[in-house]
Design a protein around this motif. Sequence first.
Motif, mmCIF file in Angstrom:
data_model
loop_
_atom_site.group_PDB
_atom_site.id
_atom_site.type_symbol
_atom_site.label_atom_id
_atom_site.label_comp_id
_atom_site.label_asym_id
_atom_site.label_seq_id
_atom_site.Cartn_x
_atom_site.Cartn_y
_atom_site.Cartn_z
ATOM 1 N N HIS A 337 0.632 -1.017 0.322
ATOM 2 C CA HIS A 337 0.311 0.019 -0.154
ATOM 3 C C HIS A 337 1.122 1.294 0.148
ATOM 4 N N ALA A 338 2.295 0.783 0.471
ATOM 5 C CA ALA A 338 3.055 2.524 0.235
ATOM 6 C C ALA A 338 3.798 2.779 -0.500
ATOM 7 N N GLY A 339 3.389 1.994 -1.488
ATOM 8 C CA GLY A 339 4.086 2.585 -3.355
ATOM 9 C C GLY A 339 5.296 1.946 -3.549
ATOM 10 N N THR A 340 4.968 0.386 -2.637
ATOM 11 C CA THR A 340 6.293 -0.502 -3.170
ATOM 12 C C THR A 340 5.457 -2.543 -3.359
ATOM 13 N N ALA A 341 6.615 -2.891 -4.066
ATOM 14 C CA ALA A 341 6.327 -3.965 -4.992
ATOM 15 C C ALA A 341 7.058 -5.079 -4.617
ATOM 16 N N LYS A 342 6.665 -6.407 -4.521
ATOM 17 C CA LYS A 342 7.486 -7.559 -4.388
ATOM 18 C C LYS A 342 8.253 -8.007 -5.363
ATOM 19 N N GLY A 343 9.748 -7.859 -5.440
ATOM 20 C CA GLY A 343 10.030 -8.469 -6.757
ATOM 21 C C GLY A 343 10.663 -7.170 -7.948
ATOM 22 N N SER A 344 10.273 -6.330 -7.875
ATOM 23 C CA SER A 344 9.993 -5.310 -8.945
ATOM 24 C C SER A 344 9.317 -4.379 -8.651
ATOM 25 N N THR A 345 9.238 -3.088 -9.316
ATOM 26 C CA THR A 345 8.929 -2.113 -8.948
ATOM 27 C C THR A 345 7.902 -1.954 -9.362
ATOM 28 N N PRO A 346 6.920 -1.317 -8.812
ATOM 29 C CA PRO A 346 5.219 -1.396 -8.530
ATOM 30 C C PRO A 346 5.373 -0.667 -9.960
ATOM 31 N N SER A 347 5.890 0.028 -11.536
ATOM 32 C CA SER A 347 5.444 0.164 -12.256
ATOM 33 C C SER A 347 5.549 -1.199 -13.524
ATOM 34 N N ASN A 348 5.815 -2.114 -12.754
ATOM 35 C CA ASN A 348 6.739 -2.923 -13.624
ATOM 36 C C ASN A 348 5.614 -4.141 -13.093
ATOM 37 N N ALA A 349 4.878 -4.203 -12.030
ATOM 38 C CA ALA A 349 4.549 -4.232 -11.053
ATOM 39 C C ALA A 349 3.376 -6.197 -12.059
ATOM 40 N N SER A 350 2.545 -5.494 -13.379
ATOM 41 C CA SER A 350 1.617 -6.006 -14.296
ATOM 42 C C SER A 350 2.267 -6.729 -15.004
ATOM 43 N N HIS A 351 3.511 -6.769 -15.444
ATOM 44 C CA HIS A 351 4.473 -6.970 -16.382
ATOM 45 C C HIS A 351 3.686 -9.137 -16.250
ATOM 46 N N LEU A 389 15.204 -8.910 -7.507
ATOM 47 C CA LEU A 389 14.522 -7.625 -8.218
ATOM 48 C C LEU A 389 14.596 -7.821 -9.358
ATOM 49 N N ILE A 390 13.074 -8.174 -10.427
ATOM 50 C CA ILE A 390 13.194 -8.204 -12.006
ATOM 51 C C ILE A 390 12.688 -7.127 -13.339
ATOM 52 N N ASP A 391 13.181 -7.158 -13.579
ATOM 53 C CA ASP A 391 13.445 -5.811 -14.392
ATOM 54 C C ASP A 391 12.476 -6.571 -15.823
ATOM 55 N N PRO A 392 11.727 -6.327 -16.397
ATOM 56 C CA PRO A 392 11.633 -6.710 -17.807
ATOM 57 C C PRO A 392 12.495 -5.755 -18.826
ATOM 58 N N ARG A 393 12.595 -7.282 -19.873
ATOM 59 C CA ARG A 393 13.186 -6.179 -21.052
ATOM 60 C C ARG A 393 12.319 -6.179 -22.143
ATOM 61 N N THR A 394 12.723 -6.422 -23.508
ATOM 62 C CA THR A 394 11.842 -6.892 -24.432
ATOM 63 C C THR A 394 11.246 -8.678 -24.532
ATOM 64 N N GLN A 395 10.504 -8.815 -25.638
ATOM 65 C CA GLN A 395 10.311 -10.004 -26.622
ATOM 66 C C GLN A 395 10.705 -10.985 -25.525
ATOM 67 N N GLY A 396 9.644 -11.138 -24.086
ATOM 68 C CA GLY A 396 10.596 -11.795 -22.893
ATOM 69 C C GLY A 396 11.612 -12.906 -21.817
ATOM 70 N N ARG A 397 12.529 -11.575 -22.432
ATOM 71 C CA ARG A 397 13.921 -11.543 -21.848
ATOM 72 C C ARG A 397 13.860 -10.074 -20.570
ATOM 73 N N ILE A 398 14.377 -11.515 -19.582
ATOM 74 C CA ILE A 398 14.411 -10.153 -18.398
ATOM 75 C C ILE A 398 15.670 -9.997 -17.548
ATOM 76 N N ALA A 399 15.610 -9.720 -17.256
ATOM 77 C CA ALA A 399 17.621 -9.133 -16.020
ATOM 78 C C ALA A 399 16.565 -9.227 -14.248
ATOM 79 N N VAL A 400 17.550 -10.614 -14.055
ATOM 80 C CA VAL A 400 16.766 -10.336 -12.377
ATOM 81 C C VAL A 400 18.536 -10.182 -11.334
ATOM 82 N N TYR A 401 18.070 -8.592 -10.897
ATOM 83 C CA TYR A 401 19.315 -8.129 -10.083
ATOM 84 C C TYR A 401 18.708 -9.331 -8.397
ATOM 85 N N TRP A 402 20.327 -9.293 -7.474
ATOM 86 C CA TRP A 402 20.283 -9.913 -6.584
ATOM 87 C C TRP A 402 20.871 -8.638 -5.300
#
Length: 646
Positions: A337-351, A389-402
């Motif tokens: 509720h405080a503008g955060t998301a688990k595993g990704s940014t709130p803007s990418n949560a619905s990807h 942290l999951i960062d979506p790229r394009t064409q099903g490609r993602i970058a996962v950070y720790w």
Amino acid sequence: MNTRIWARTESGNLWHAFTEDGEGPALCHSRIWARMFARMNDDFRTREGAESPLTTRCERCVAKFEALLAEATVEHTPAPAEAAEKAVDGPTFTEQAGVRYAVIGKGKRVHYSPSNDDGLCGRAITAYLDVEDAVALFDKGYELCAPCHRAAEQRAEARRLAAASPLAAAAAEVAETVETADAEAEATARNLSPKMRAILPAVAAAGSWRTTAGLAELPKGVTDPSLQALIRRGLVEEFETGETATDFQGQPYKVKHHRISPKGQAALRVLDAEREAALDRLAAEVTQLHTEADTLLADTRETAAEADQLANEVDAWGAEVDAITEQRVVEGVIVEHAGTAKGSTPSNASHPDVAAARVALDQLKAADITDHHDVTEPTDAERSVRGYLIDPRTQGRIAVYWLEGGRIIRRDDPWHGPALDILADRLRSRGWAVERMLRSSQCVFAHRPDEDAAPAQAQPAALAELPTADTLCLHGQRPRPDVSGDPITWCARKQPNQSAGVFNDEGCVLAVDCCVEAANDCAQYNVEAEAPAGDPKFSWALMCTEHDEQTADTCEECNAIPAEDRCKECAGKGCHWCHWTGEQQPEQAEADNEKGAAEAELLDTVDAVEKAERVDGTWRGGWIASAPADGALFDLGPDEQGALFT
């Protein structure tokens, strides 16, 4: 008034007209004065003496003197004071009213005063005038004070009525006496000091007190200096009652008594009147303040009622909004509720790629991330964030950070680097195609598997399958038709902390986060510089993550490292995905796949051998016979051998 004497000046033999005393300026000009010899020796001439063939007179003085003579011959209209003095056969008007002429300050009016240092208009006079002085002032243009004239007429009428009736005369005398006494009392009260104003009521309340042996039995609060000051002003008087006493020498003396005088009583009445008037004014002000406070309180209550009504309306609107708002739930994403998301940014949560990656990484620690979290320089409040942290790229490609301490870590980190290997292993086991990582990698690049494809057949996306220039990049930018290279591909492959820059011969001129934006700006700069297509003045490239304003492939500081120290797997030849070339050679990729299959077969063989050893009861990794030699193993019974591996 119009008499003039004539004399010469210090500057010439011209004769000027002066006043009778010779001290004033000349009639023609205010800056012309008679010569000093004439003033000291009274050497002045009359008009006739100045009119001779041997003298020359000032023409302006002559003209003004003749004008004054003509004005003096006109019939004189008596002044108000002169007319008043001559209109009555007997006592004059001032005598009938019992007043005198007076002036106040530097004013241009003549006043009447009953000889009490105040005018009938109520103002303090400056000086008294006789009739001749008043007439002279009226000739100069002075006017008679209208309030004083009306009051003088009333006084004259009262005196006339008093003269006609003895009773009226007595009443008028009493009224005049009271008026005079009141005026004197008011003047006395005005001149009293605050100390005298304070002790005068105590003196009046004491009545009278006696003085024995030269010492006065003073009332409470009255000191001897204050008493002497009251006596000097006539507010306290001494009197004798015939009482006698004997002093310390045995001599008799008359006892003196003190009491407030009539003058003091009059002054006390004035003070009481002033005090009552002040109390009345204070009561009026208090009443006005109460009225204003009541009005303000009523306004405040009305405002509070309006605020309560507005709050109720806001609550009702909020309830309606909450009732009609659709709560959207994304599978695999927990949004705080405080503008955060688990595993990704709130803007990418619905990807969809993020949701699929969260399912593949279940039971692993997910980081609580905001849209403003800086993974390279976290703030103090962000240093407690830990997880992937999951960062979506394009064409099903993602970058996962720790993230550790809110900051992304590298694979060669001795403490937290293995977390990237764990993430890669988990994604690989769930069917994701994971790209090979280097020792300096900061993330795991993985490709989402097709729903119909088997996990073992999932391969990294080839270069040809990446988006072309006809599509949008992951930042929503579309490249221009005249850009160089493939910015969309590089935009999808760059790391989050890596920027794209525009360079010329002098160095980096622009650094942005999107490769497409850098390519578009580079093309625009070349157009503005009118550079030919084969020899552009500006170029764009990915920037080095370790050194500012250096390209990733031509970094002077990175290339200064010897070739044998660059990449332990390819030595910078580009045989696989690495940060030195950014490319993968197709002919070498097949060899890498064959090498990987051989390594997997070898690992299977080693695993089979280790299983056989455990079955035979051996406990070391080497080739040990099933019948151990003496002292090679622990001294255990035949049935207990191999218990360490069960």
